[in-house]
Design a protein around this motif. Structure first.
Motif, PDB file in Angstrom:
ATOM      1  N   TYR A 379      43.781  47.187  13.447  1.00  0.00           N
ATOM      2  CA  TYR A 379      42.643  46.696  14.219  1.00  0.00           C
ATOM      3  C   TYR A 379      42.361  45.237  13.884  1.00  0.00           C
ATOM      4  O   TYR A 379      41.933  44.458  14.758  1.00  0.00           O
ATOM      5  N   THR A 380      42.620  44.851  12.636  1.00  0.00           N
ATOM      6  CA  THR A 380      42.431  43.447  12.238  1.00  0.00           C
ATOM      7  C   THR A 380      43.358  42.532  13.039  1.00  0.00           C
ATOM      8  O   THR A 380      42.969  41.440  13.464  1.00  0.00           O
ATOM      9  N   GLY A 381      44.584  42.990  13.267  1.00  0.00           N
ATOM     10  CA  GLY A 381      45.518  42.207  14.070  1.00  0.00           C
ATOM     11  C   GLY A 381      45.023  42.026  15.493  1.00  0.00           C
ATOM     12  O   GLY A 381      45.137  40.936  16.074  1.00  0.00           O
ATOM     13  N   LEU A 382      44.450  43.095  16.063  1.00  0.00           N
ATOM     14  CA  LEU A 382      43.882  42.985  17.409  1.00  0.00           C
ATOM     15  C   LEU A 382      42.693  42.029  17.435  1.00  0.00           C
ATOM     16  O   LEU A 382      42.486  41.305  18.416  1.00  0.00           O
ATOM     17  N   GLN A 383      41.908  42.026  16.353  1.00  0.00           N
ATOM     18  CA  GLN A 383      40.779  41.096  16.286  1.00  0.00           C
ATOM     19  C   GLN A 383      41.254  39.642  16.271  1.00  0.00           C
ATOM     20  O   GLN A 383      40.690  38.785  16.959  1.00  0.00           O
ATOM     21  N   VAL A 384      42.297  39.368  15.479  1.00  0.00           N
ATOM     22  CA  VAL A 384      42.831  38.003  15.408  1.00  0.00           C
ATOM     23  C   VAL A 384      43.390  37.574  16.762  1.00  0.00           C
ATOM     24  O   VAL A 384      43.124  36.457  17.242  1.00  0.00           O
ATOM     25  N   LEU A 385      44.162  38.462  17.400  1.00  0.00           N
ATOM     26  CA  LEU A 385      44.738  38.130  18.703  1.00  0.00           C
ATOM     27  C   LEU A 385      43.651  37.965  19.764  1.00  0.00           C
ATOM     28  O   LEU A 385      43.760  37.099  20.645  1.00  0.00           O
ATOM     29  N   SER A 386      42.603  38.772  19.693  1.00  0.00           N
ATOM     30  CA  SER A 386      41.488  38.612  20.626  1.00  0.00           C
ATOM     31  C   SER A 386      40.809  37.258  20.448  1.00  0.00           C
ATOM     32  O   SER A 386      40.422  36.605  21.429  1.00  0.00           O
ATOM     33  N   ALA A 387      40.668  36.833  19.188  1.00  0.00           N
ATOM     34  CA  ALA A 387      40.056  35.530  18.920  1.00  0.00           C
ATOM     35  C   ALA A 387      40.922  34.387  19.456  1.00  0.00           C
ATOM     36  O   ALA A 387      40.415  33.432  20.057  1.00  0.00           O
ATOM     37  N   VAL A 388      42.237  34.486  19.254  1.00  0.00           N
ATOM     38  CA  VAL A 388      43.151  33.433  19.729  1.00  0.00           C
ATOM     39  C   VAL A 388      43.137  33.372  21.257  1.00  0.00           C
ATOM     40  O   VAL A 388      43.003  32.283  21.852  1.00  0.00           O
ATOM     41  N   MET A 389      43.266  34.539  21.899  1.00  0.00           N
ATOM     42  CA  MET A 389      43.263  34.551  23.371  1.00  0.00           C
ATOM     43  C   MET A 389      41.914  34.097  23.918  1.00  0.00           C
ATOM     44  O   MET A 389      41.852  33.386  24.928  1.00  0.00           O
ATOM     45  N   GLY A 390      40.830  34.482  23.239  1.00  0.00           N
ATOM     46  CA  GLY A 390      39.511  34.061  23.682  1.00  0.00           C
ATOM     47  C   GLY A 390      39.337  32.554  23.606  1.00  0.00           C
ATOM     48  O   GLY A 390      38.822  31.927  24.537  1.00  0.00           O
ATOM     49  N   PHE A 391      39.782  31.965  22.491  1.00  0.00           N
ATOM     50  CA  PHE A 391      39.633  30.512  22.323  1.00  0.00           C
ATOM     51  C   PHE A 391      40.371  29.749  23.427  1.00  0.00           C
ATOM     52  O   PHE A 391      39.810  28.849  24.052  1.00  0.00           O
ATOM     53  N   PHE A 392      41.623  30.124  23.677  1.00  0.00           N
ATOM     54  CA  PHE A 392      42.407  29.369  24.656  1.00  0.00           C
ATOM     55  C   PHE A 392      42.105  29.774  26.096  1.00  0.00           C
ATOM     56  O   PHE A 392      42.477  29.048  27.021  1.00  0.00           O
ATOM     57  N   SER A 393      41.426  30.901  26.296  1.00  0.00           N
ATOM     58  CA  SER A 393      40.941  31.207  27.648  1.00  0.00           C
ATOM     59  C   SER A 393      39.732  30.348  28.002  1.00  0.00           C
ATOM     60  O   SER A 393      39.275  30.362  29.145  1.00  0.00           O
ATOM     61  N   GLY A 394      39.248  29.578  27.015  1.00  0.00           N
ATOM     62  CA  GLY A 394      38.210  28.587  27.296  1.00  0.00           C
ATOM     63  C   GLY A 394      38.707  27.451  28.170  1.00  0.00           C
ATOM     64  O   GLY A 394      37.950  26.533  28.493  1.00  0.00           O
ATOM     65  N   ASN A 395      39.994  27.508  28.580  1.00  0.00           N
ATOM     66  CA  ASN A 395      40.523  26.474  29.467  1.00  0.00           C
ATOM     67  C   ASN A 395      39.871  26.487  30.850  1.00  0.00           C
ATOM     68  O   ASN A 395      40.148  25.623  31.674  1.00  0.00           O
ATOM     69  N   TRP A 396      38.995  27.469  31.116  1.00  0.00           N
ATOM     70  CA  TRP A 396      38.253  27.457  32.388  1.00  0.00           C
ATOM     71  C   TRP A 396      37.386  26.208  32.498  1.00  0.00           C
ATOM     72  O   TRP A 396      37.078  25.758  33.605  1.00  0.00           O
ATOM     73  N   SER A 397      36.980  25.648  31.379  1.00  0.00           N
ATOM     74  CA  SER A 397      36.176  24.419  31.432  1.00  0.00           C
ATOM     75  C   SER A 397      37.002  23.220  31.876  1.00  0.00           C
ATOM     76  O   SER A 397      36.442  22.167  32.192  1.00  0.00           O
ATOM     77  N   LEU A 398      38.326  23.358  31.897  1.00  0.00           N
ATOM     78  CA  LEU A 398      39.202  22.251  32.287  1.00  0.00           C
ATOM     79  C   LEU A 398      39.534  22.244  33.773  1.00  0.00           C
ATOM     80  O   LEU A 398      39.990  21.224  34.300  1.00  0.00           O
ATOM     81  N   THR A 399      39.328  23.360  34.467  1.00  0.00           N
ATOM     82  CA  THR A 399      39.796  23.451  35.853  1.00  0.00           C
ATOM     83  C   THR A 399      39.106  22.434  36.759  1.00  0.00           C
ATOM     84  O   THR A 399      39.768  21.729  37.531  1.00  0.00           O
TER      85      THR A 399
END
Length: 495
Positions: A379-399
């Motif tokens: 579950y810790t691995g899923l938490q880390v991957l969720s954090a990474v995907m969440g951070f870079f999904s912040g690219n919506w501010s760039l569109t």
């Protein structure tokens, strides 16, 4: 945006009030859709439908609003951000409250997916448009703050909806969330228009034209005043009253002819407007960078949105129930998405930073993280991957930032609507495809390999199309070739 009524962007002052109002509007409109992964297991248990069918609810709520972006952008252009946000508040609240009484998944697809999705799409178009109007030099920062509202909403609503379901049930949770969303109308009150919307410009022009006609066509003796009276300027109402019976009868005789000609003029005017819109859209799609951005955002939303809906179910399917923490994976992704929007928005304002390559980099990292989900063993691995995907999904501010840099501020609304159409289409079909993969294989592994591959392909496509070597080749082709004659008396330049 009407260029004739445009004013210089303020880059501060009331603009920061606009930023706060738009932040809260996106917080209220997107809080529940961004944390729909919390509601997804509840709907699976309540209606006992397949994961592919139930996933349509979560995909439509985000996809419909983006697919309808051209229409939403046209509404903002014509009526302004304030009226559109007020109307969207009614739609968002109505969709959530109707969903509380849903008897089936099919009804949820309409109430939560379509009604709430369209309301959220209107809020998104209105908030981004008015923010871009108020900011120029600090546009990246302003858009980063505004779009963080969706992430903050997803983070808080995920935990809040979990608690509300425990205490009040699924129906009570949706009713309370729907009542909170009515505060969108209060947010709209602060959205003072910097530019007069197109609808009001047309009304003003029509009124001025009517005044000119009345002053030109009215008989002079109708405007005479009696001796001893004080002259005062006559209003439109006064001028209309002074028309005598003969003029009225003439108007009655010509009414049918005037109505017919007015209809013909309206059809011709609208035809020209639609033709211009189609030609402008074709010009956008002929732009290499813009077309690459459309393809990449389609592939990104096709693969990166499903984790928002399925991460909690992935943890349950892998047997990580005992490790599940108080903060859901959806909340981790949402809060990191907010951080990413701020950081990426600030980076976009850096002079030496190319926002297109920055966006392509976020896709490459997100695609890699998606490919690692099936091999995660804790579950810790899923938490880390969720954090990474969440951070870079912040690219919506760039569109919006990238769209403005490619097509210009005057074409932002139309071009952004086209871009969001591609994004909405990807969001709409992504989760059902992942759900069908699970129904077919009883495992999420193949589904996430497909998602990660799609996002990686989008990043590579955008990176290759944005390389400066394409512009150099085009410049070489456009450069005139000079041919010298044998006697050096004439020079022929061939384009």
């Amino acid at each position: 945006m009407n260029t004739q009524s445009s004013k210089k962007a303020l880059d501060g002052g009331w603009g920061w009030v606009i930023v706060v109002a738009c932040f809260m509007a996106q917080f209220l409109a997107y809080g529940s859709p961004q944390s729909v992964g919390v509601l997804y297991p509840e709907w699976l248990h309540a209606f006992q439908e397949g994961k592919g069918m139930t996933a349509w609810v979560g995909s439509l709520v985000s996809g419909v609003g983006l697919i309808a972006s051209p229409v939403c952008s046209a509404c903002v252009d014509n009526f302004g951000a304030r009226p559109v946000t007020i109307f969207s508040g009614v739609m968002v609240a109505g969709g959530l409250m109707l969903s509380a009484f849903a008897p089936s998944v099919q009804f949820l697809i309409f109430s939560y997916g379509i009604v709430l999705g369209l309301g959220s799409g209107l809020v998104y178009a209105a908030t981004l448009t008015i923010t871009c109007q108020y900011f120029d030099k600090r546009r990246g920062l302003a858009l980063g703050i505004v779009t963080t509202g969706t992430s903050a909403g997803g983070f808080l609503y995920a935990t809040a909806q979990n608690e509300l379901i425990v205490h009040f049930g699924l129906e009570g949770c949706l009713l309370i969330i729907g009542a909170l969303s009515l505060n969108l109308m209060a947010c709209a009150g602060f959205m003072r228009p910097l530019n007069m919307p197109g609808y009001y410009l047309k009304q003003k022009a029509a009124l001025e034209h009517t005044e000119e006609q009345l002053f030109e066509k009215l008989p002079a003796d109708n405007l005479q005043t009696t001796p001893g009276t004080v002259e005062k300027p006559m209003t439109i109402k006064d001028l209309l009253i002074t028309i005598d019976a003969k003029d009225i009868s003439t108007v009655e005789k010509n009414r049918s002819f005037m109505a017919g000609s007015a209809i013909v003029k309206m059809i011709k005017k609208n035809y020209r407007a639609y033709l211009k819109y189609i030609n402008t859209t074709a010009d956008f799609l002929h732009n290499r960078k813009f077309m690459a951005l459309c393809i990449s955002i389609f592939l990104f939303t096709l693969g990166a949105f499903p984790p928002v809906l399925f991460m909690e179910d992935v943890a349950l399917s892998e047997g990580f129930i005992a490790e599940v923490s108080i903060i859901p994976l959806v909340s981790i992704g949402a809060i990191m998405s907010g951080v990413g929007k701020l950081v990426l928005g600030i980076l976009a304002d850096v002079k030496w930073m190319d926002s297109v390559f920055l966006y392509a980099f976020t896709l490459l990292v997100t695609g890699t993280a998606l490919l690692l989900i099936p091999v995660s063993t804790s579950y810790t691995g899923l938490q880390v991957l969720s954090a990474v995907m969440g951070f870079f999904s912040g690219n919506w501010s760039l569109t919006s930032y990238i769209t403005t840099s490619i097509v210009g501020l005057d074409n932002l609304t139309q071009a952004h609507g086209i871009l969001m159409f591609f994004g909405g289409f990807g969001i709409m079909i992504g989760p059902p495809v992942v759900g069908w993969f699970f129904d077919w294989t009883q495992s999420y592994d193949l589904a996430f390999y497909f998602s990660g591959g799609s996002v990686l392909l989008g990043g590579v496509t955008l990176f290759l199309c944005a390389l400066p070597c394409w512009d150099k080749k085009k410049a070489g082709i456009d450069r005139p070739i000079i041919e010298y004659t044998s006697n050096c008396d004439k020079i022929a330049s061939v384009a």
